[in-house]
Motif scaffolding. Structure first.
Motif, PDB file in Angstrom:
ATOM      1  N   LEU A 184       0.875  -1.122  -0.193  1.00  7.49           N
ATOM      2  CA  LEU A 184       0.075  -0.083  -0.113  1.00  7.49           C
ATOM      3  C   LEU A 184       0.814   1.422   0.089  1.00  7.49           C
ATOM      4  O   LEU A 184       0.403   2.345  -0.484  1.00  7.49           O
ATOM      5  CB  LEU A 184      -1.020  -0.117   1.086  1.00  7.49           C
ATOM      6  N   GLY A 185       1.889   1.266   0.752  1.00  9.04           N
ATOM      7  CA  GLY A 185       2.886   2.509   0.584  1.00  9.04           C
ATOM      8  C   GLY A 185       3.397   2.725  -0.651  1.00  9.04           C
ATOM      9  O   GLY A 185       3.403   3.972  -1.143  1.00  9.04           O
ATOM     10  N   ILE A 234       8.985   7.170   3.237  1.00 10.13           N
ATOM     11  CA  ILE A 234      10.323   6.832   2.557  1.00 10.13           C
ATOM     12  C   ILE A 234      10.037   6.752   1.042  1.00 10.13           C
ATOM     13  O   ILE A 234      10.873   7.197   0.272  1.00 10.13           O
ATOM     14  CB  ILE A 234      10.685   5.650   3.373  1.00 10.13           C
ATOM     15  N   LEU A 235       8.842   5.974   0.743  1.00  8.86           N
ATOM     16  CA  LEU A 235       8.791   5.669  -0.743  1.00  8.86           C
ATOM     17  C   LEU A 235       8.385   6.873  -1.536  1.00  8.86           C
ATOM     18  O   LEU A 235       8.507   7.139  -2.685  1.00  8.86           O
ATOM     19  CB  LEU A 235       7.730   4.485  -0.758  1.00  8.86           C
ATOM     20  N   LEU A 236       7.456   7.690  -0.906  1.00  7.39           N
ATOM     21  CA  LEU A 236       7.396   8.856  -1.539  1.00  7.39           C
ATOM     22  C   LEU A 236       8.463   9.839  -1.969  1.00  7.39           C
ATOM     23  O   LEU A 236       8.622  10.572  -2.984  1.00  7.39           O
ATOM     24  CB  LEU A 236       6.160   9.896  -0.618  1.00  7.39           C
ATOM     25  N   THR A 237       9.370   9.832  -0.866  1.00  8.66           N
ATOM     26  CA  THR A 237      10.603  10.819  -1.178  1.00  8.66           C
ATOM     27  C   THR A 237      11.491   9.982  -2.348  1.00  8.66           C
ATOM     28  O   THR A 237      12.032  10.712  -3.205  1.00  8.66           O
ATOM     29  CB  THR A 237      11.522  10.621   0.175  1.00  8.66           C
ATOM     30  N   ALA A 238      11.469   8.779  -2.159  1.00  9.07           N
ATOM     31  CA  ALA A 238      12.104   8.018  -3.702  1.00  9.07           C
ATOM     32  C   ALA A 238      11.550   8.259  -4.711  1.00  9.07           C
ATOM     33  O   ALA A 238      12.005   8.360  -5.811  1.00  9.07           O
ATOM     34  CB  ALA A 238      12.108   6.279  -3.195  1.00  9.07           C
ATOM     35  N   VAL A 239      10.066   8.403  -4.736  1.00  7.86           N
ATOM     36  CA  VAL A 239       9.465   8.527  -6.024  1.00  7.86           C
ATOM     37  C   VAL A 239       9.486   9.922  -6.520  1.00  7.86           C
ATOM     38  O   VAL A 239       9.698  10.051  -7.728  1.00  7.86           O
ATOM     39  CB  VAL A 239       8.011   8.275  -6.018  1.00  7.86           C
TER      40      VAL A 239
END
Length: 304
Positions: free
Chosen positions: A100-101, A187-192
Motif C-alpha cells: 500500500l505504501g 520513505i517511498l514518496l521521497t524515493a518517487v
C-alpha cells in the motif's frame, strides 16, 4: 645538541599520537562509554539470569540452572506458537505497508487538489503512540457495540463482528499496519520524487502505458527504498508489544502471543525471571540474525 621531544633519533619528526591526530575523540569517549554501559550491562544480566533459577515469588528457588531454562523454553508449545505468530505478524505487516505504501506514494506524487493536506493526513498516524492507537481501534472502531464498524453493521442490518474474539491476530495486524503504513509512505514518496522525469517522458513517448511505467521504471527505482523500509520495520516489528497488551493480552488463549509478549508473561505474570531471560536471549539472537541478513541485503543493493 639533544633531540627535541618532537623529533626522533634520525632527526625526523615523530609520528603524532592517536590523541593528537583526533583531538575530538576525548570529547566523544564519555558518551560512547555511557552508551556501551547502557547496552552491555542489561545484556550481561539477561545472559546471567538465563542460566539461573530465579523466581520472584519463591526466593528458595535459586542456583545454577545450566541449560534447563532454555530446554524448558524450546519444549514449551507456547514458544513455537509465539514464534509463529511473530513471523505471521511480521510478514503480513510488511506486505501491507510496503504494498500500500508503494501505491500511495505513486498516487500522492500526482498533482491533485488538496495534495499537501492529504499527505499530512496520511503520514499523521505514524506520530500516534502505539498504546493510543490500540485503544482507538479497540474502543472507537472495532468494538462490537459502540465501535464505528458495529454501528455500520447495525445500519445495514448485519450482525456486528467481535473482531478481537473472532479475528484476534488479523485485528492486531490491522492496527500495526495502520501505524507503520505512514512510515513506508514517507520513505517511498521521497524515493518517487527523486525519479528522473525525463526517463518517464521518454518511456511515455515510446508508447509505455501507466502500468508498464510502474513495473519497469518506478518499481525498480524504488527497490533500494523498499529494502530500507523492510529492514527498519522488521527490527521494530519483532518487538511489538503495546498493541497486543492493550487489545488482546495475548489471547484468546495464545492466538496473539508473540515472542515479546511471551517474555513479558514469563517475567511479570509467572514471575519466572530465569525463563524470561532465556526467552530474551533467544529473541536477541533471532533479531541479530535477521538484522545481519537485512543489512547485507541493503548493502548489496546500495553498491549496485
Amino acid at each position: 645538541m639533544a633531540a627535541s621531544a618532537g623529533e626522533n633519533v634520525m632527526g625526523g619528526t615523530a609520528a603524532p599520537t592517536v590523541a593528537a591526530r583526533r583531538p575530538g575523540s576525548w570529547l566523544v569517549m564519555p558518551s560512547v562509554g555511557v552508551l556501551l554501559i547502557w547496552m552491555i550491562v542489561p545484556l550481561v544480566m539477561t545472559v546471567w539470569f538465563s542460566f539461573r533459577f530465579y523466581n520472584l515469588l519463591d526466593p528458595s528457588v535459586h542456583g545454577f540452572a545450566g541449560l534447563d531454562n532454555y530446554t524448558y523454553l524450546v519444549t514449551d508449545p507456547n514458544f513455537w506458537v509465539s514464534l509463529r505468530n511473530t513471523m505471521v505478524l511480521l510478514v503480513a505487516v510488511l506486505v501491507i505497508t510496503v504494498g500500500l505504501g508503494t501505491l500511495l506514494a505513486v498516487l500522492f506524487n500526482q498533482p491533485f487538489p488538496g495534495r499537501n493536506v492529504a499527505r499530512v493526513l496520511a503520514i499523521s498516524p505514524f506520530f500516534v503512540m502505539p498504546t493510543v492507537s490500540a485503544l482507538l481501534w479497540k474502543n472507537l472502531l472495532m468494538h462490537p457495540i459502540y465501535g464505528v464498524f458495529g454501528v455500520v453493521a447495525h445500519t445495514f442490518g448485519l450482525q456486528p463482528v467481535d473482531w478481537f474474539a473472532q479475528y484476534p491476530l488479523a485485528s492486531v495486524i490491522t492496527i500495526v499496519s495502520w501505524e507503520w503504513l505512514p512510515f513506508a509512505l514517507l520513505i517511498l514518496l521521497t524515493a518517487v520524487q527523486s525519479l528522473d522525469q525525463e526517463q518517464r517522458e521518454a518511456a511515455r513517448m515510446d508508447g509505455a502505458g501507466v502500468i508498464a511505467q510502474f513495473f519497469f521504471i518506478t518499481l525498480p527505482h524504488l527497490s533500494r527504498a523498499i529494502s530500507v523500509v523492510i529492514m527498519i520495520e522488521t527490527i521494530f516489528l519483532l518487538t511489538i508489544f503495546a498493541e497486543i497488551f492493550v487489545t488482546t493480552s495475548g489471547g484468546p488463549g495464545n492466538a496473539t502471543t508473540n515472542l515479546a509478549f511471551l517474555i513479558y508473561s514469563r517475567a511479570l505474570l509467572q514471575f519466572d525471571i530465569g525463563g524470561a531471560s532465556a526467552g530474551g536471549v533467544v529473541a536477541i539472537i533471532l533479531a541479530n540474525i535477521v538484522a545481519i541478513f537485512l543489512v547485507r541485503s541493503v548493502a548489496r543493493r546500495l553498491e549496485v
